[in-house]
Design a protein around this motif. Structure first.
Motif, PDB file in Angstrom:
ATOM      1  N   ARG A 109      34.245  41.623  50.686  1.00  0.00           N
ATOM      2  CA  ARG A 109      34.752  40.519  49.862  1.00  0.00           C
ATOM      3  C   ARG A 109      34.369  40.734  48.408  1.00  0.00           C
ATOM      4  O   ARG A 109      35.166  40.509  47.507  1.00  0.00           O
ATOM      5  N   ARG A 110      33.145  41.155  48.187  1.00  0.00           N
ATOM      6  CA  ARG A 110      32.695  41.415  46.804  1.00  0.00           C
ATOM      7  C   ARG A 110      33.482  42.556  46.178  1.00  0.00           C
ATOM      8  O   ARG A 110      33.864  42.496  45.011  1.00  0.00           O
ATOM      9  N   ILE A 111      33.721  43.602  46.953  1.00  0.00           N
ATOM     10  CA  ILE A 111      34.477  44.745  46.435  1.00  0.00           C
ATOM     11  C   ILE A 111      35.900  44.318  46.086  1.00  0.00           C
ATOM     12  O   ILE A 111      36.415  44.630  45.009  1.00  0.00           O
ATOM     13  N   LEU A 112      36.541  43.580  46.991  1.00  0.00           N
ATOM     14  CA  LEU A 112      37.917  43.136  46.753  1.00  0.00           C
ATOM     15  C   LEU A 112      38.028  42.165  45.583  1.00  0.00           C
ATOM     16  O   LEU A 112      39.054  42.087  44.925  1.00  0.00           O
ATOM     17  N   ALA A 113      36.961  41.417  45.319  1.00  0.00           N
ATOM     18  CA  ALA A 113      36.977  40.437  44.234  1.00  0.00           C
ATOM     19  C   ALA A 113      36.610  41.045  42.885  1.00  0.00           C
ATOM     20  O   ALA A 113      36.697  40.377  41.859  1.00  0.00           O
ATOM     21  N   ALA A 114      36.202  42.304  42.870  1.00  0.00           N
ATOM     22  CA  ALA A 114      35.767  42.928  41.630  1.00  0.00           C
ATOM     23  C   ALA A 114      36.918  43.004  40.629  1.00  0.00           C
ATOM     24  O   ALA A 114      38.055  43.308  40.980  1.00  0.00           O
ATOM     25  N   ASN A 115      36.604  42.733  39.394  1.00  0.00           N
ATOM     26  CA  ASN A 115      37.579  42.822  38.320  1.00  0.00           C
ATOM     27  C   ASN A 115      37.514  44.231  37.743  1.00  0.00           C
ATOM     28  O   ASN A 115      36.727  44.517  36.851  1.00  0.00           O
ATOM     29  N   VAL A 116      38.340  45.122  38.289  1.00  0.00           N
ATOM     30  CA  VAL A 116      38.320  46.526  37.890  1.00  0.00           C
ATOM     31  C   VAL A 116      39.480  46.784  36.938  1.00  0.00           C
ATOM     32  O   VAL A 116      40.632  46.569  37.298  1.00  0.00           O
ATOM     33  N   PRO A 117      39.183  47.254  35.729  1.00  0.00           N
ATOM     34  CA  PRO A 117      40.264  47.582  34.780  1.00  0.00           C
ATOM     35  C   PRO A 117      40.957  48.881  35.215  1.00  0.00           C
ATOM     36  O   PRO A 117      40.432  49.972  35.010  1.00  0.00           O
ATOM     37  N   LEU A 118      42.124  48.769  35.827  1.00  0.00           N
ATOM     38  CA  LEU A 118      42.809  49.938  36.369  1.00  0.00           C
ATOM     39  C   LEU A 118      43.119  50.988  35.316  1.00  0.00           C
ATOM     40  O   LEU A 118      43.132  52.173  35.625  1.00  0.00           O
ATOM     41  N   ASP A 119      43.363  50.566  34.090  1.00  0.00           N
ATOM     42  CA  ASP A 119      43.667  51.562  33.063  1.00  0.00           C
ATOM     43  C   ASP A 119      42.477  52.488  32.817  1.00  0.00           C
ATOM     44  O   ASP A 119      42.649  53.614  32.361  1.00  0.00           O
ATOM     45  N   ARG A 120      41.281  52.064  33.143  1.00  0.00           N
ATOM     46  CA  ARG A 120      40.092  52.903  32.938  1.00  0.00           C
ATOM     47  C   ARG A 120      39.756  53.783  34.138  1.00  0.00           C
ATOM     48  O   ARG A 120      39.011  54.739  34.000  1.00  0.00           O
ATOM     49  N   VAL A 121      40.275  53.437  35.309  1.00  0.00           N
ATOM     50  CA  VAL A 121      39.942  54.211  36.498  1.00  0.00           C
ATOM     51  C   VAL A 121      41.176  54.849  37.152  1.00  0.00           C
ATOM     52  O   VAL A 121      41.063  55.462  38.204  1.00  0.00           O
ATOM     53  N   ALA A 122      42.329  54.723  36.536  1.00  0.00           N
ATOM     54  CA  ALA A 122      43.563  55.217  37.121  1.00  0.00           C
ATOM     55  C   ALA A 122      43.489  56.714  37.425  1.00  0.00           C
ATOM     56  O   ALA A 122      44.031  57.168  38.432  1.00  0.00           O
ATOM     57  N   TYR A 123      42.792  57.475  36.597  1.00  0.00           N
ATOM     58  CA  TYR A 123      42.699  58.918  36.808  1.00  0.00           C
ATOM     59  C   TYR A 123      41.954  59.251  38.105  1.00  0.00           C
ATOM     60  O   TYR A 123      42.082  60.349  38.641  1.00  0.00           O
ATOM     61  N   LEU A 124      41.211  58.313  38.664  1.00  0.00           N
ATOM     62  CA  LEU A 124      40.493  58.527  39.905  1.00  0.00           C
ATOM     63  C   LEU A 124      41.363  58.283  41.138  1.00  0.00           C
ATOM     64  O   LEU A 124      41.004  58.668  42.258  1.00  0.00           O
ATOM     65  N   LEU A 125      42.510  57.640  40.955  1.00  0.00           N
ATOM     66  CA  LEU A 125      43.376  57.264  42.074  1.00  0.00           C
ATOM     67  C   LEU A 125      44.502  58.284  42.243  1.00  0.00           C
ATOM     68  O   LEU A 125      45.331  58.425  41.354  1.00  0.00           O
ATOM     69  N   PRO A 126      44.529  58.984  43.370  1.00  0.00           N
ATOM     70  CA  PRO A 126      45.589  59.974  43.580  1.00  0.00           C
ATOM     71  C   PRO A 126      46.975  59.317  43.559  1.00  0.00           C
ATOM     72  O   PRO A 126      47.172  58.268  44.171  1.00  0.00           O
ATOM     73  N   GLY A 127      47.889  59.910  42.861  1.00  0.00           N
ATOM     74  CA  GLY A 127      49.249  59.410  42.814  1.00  0.00           C
ATOM     75  C   GLY A 127      49.479  58.233  41.910  1.00  0.00           C
ATOM     76  O   GLY A 127      50.580  57.710  41.822  1.00  0.00           O
ATOM     77  N   TYR A 128      48.464  57.774  41.203  1.00  0.00           N
ATOM     78  CA  TYR A 128      48.632  56.615  40.326  1.00  0.00           C
ATOM     79  C   TYR A 128      48.992  57.044  38.939  1.00  0.00           C
ATOM     80  O   TYR A 128      48.519  57.961  38.388  1.00  0.00           O
TER      81      TYR A 128
END
Length: 128
Positions: A109-128
């Motif tokens: 629940r804590r992980i899913l609720a985290a406010n993660v700025p996708l523009d800063r971590v997008a390079y870590l996500l395959p296919g993003y």
């Protein structure tokens, strides 16, 4: 955002979903009296009539908060007689009532609720 969910879906004519999150509760009840119509679904063998739907369903949604002393404060209590309802898919599992539940652990629940700025971590996500 309801991490604790239970559902019961009949092969046709009855749907019930309920959820809990902290002091919030929700129930969604749906039903229909007609036979519905067969709908073709994409499968590996092409479009096959594995689903059934209606646009004449009855839907009842309730959302409420439970107070510390157990009182129920209704937030929403709505009904519709024009609900779109559907069951089916490629599986032949729709011959008996489907009852199940799921619960998301506190850590998840804590992980899913985290406010993660996708523009800063997008390079870590395959296919993003």
């Amino acid at each position: 955002p309801f991490p604790d969910v239970e559902w019961e879906v009949a092969p046709w004519g009855s749907w019930r979903v309920s959820g809990r999150f902290e002091d919030m509760r929700v129930t969604i009840d749906a039903s229909c009296n007609d036979d519905g119509v067969r709908v073709r679904c994409p499968t590996q063998l092409g479009m096959l009539p594995y689903s059934r739907e209606t646009f004449q369903g009855e839907l009842h949604i309730q959302l409420w908060r439970v107070t510390a002393n157990g009182d129920r404060i209704v937030i929403a209590d709505q009904r519709s007689r024009q609900a779109a309802l559907e069951v089916g898919g490629e599986s032949k599992a729709w011959t008996k009532t489907w009852r199940c539940s799921c619960s998301v652990s506190q850590l998840n629940r804590r992980i899913l609720a985290a406010n993660v700025p996708l523009d800063r971590v997008a390079y870590l996500l395959p296919g993003y």
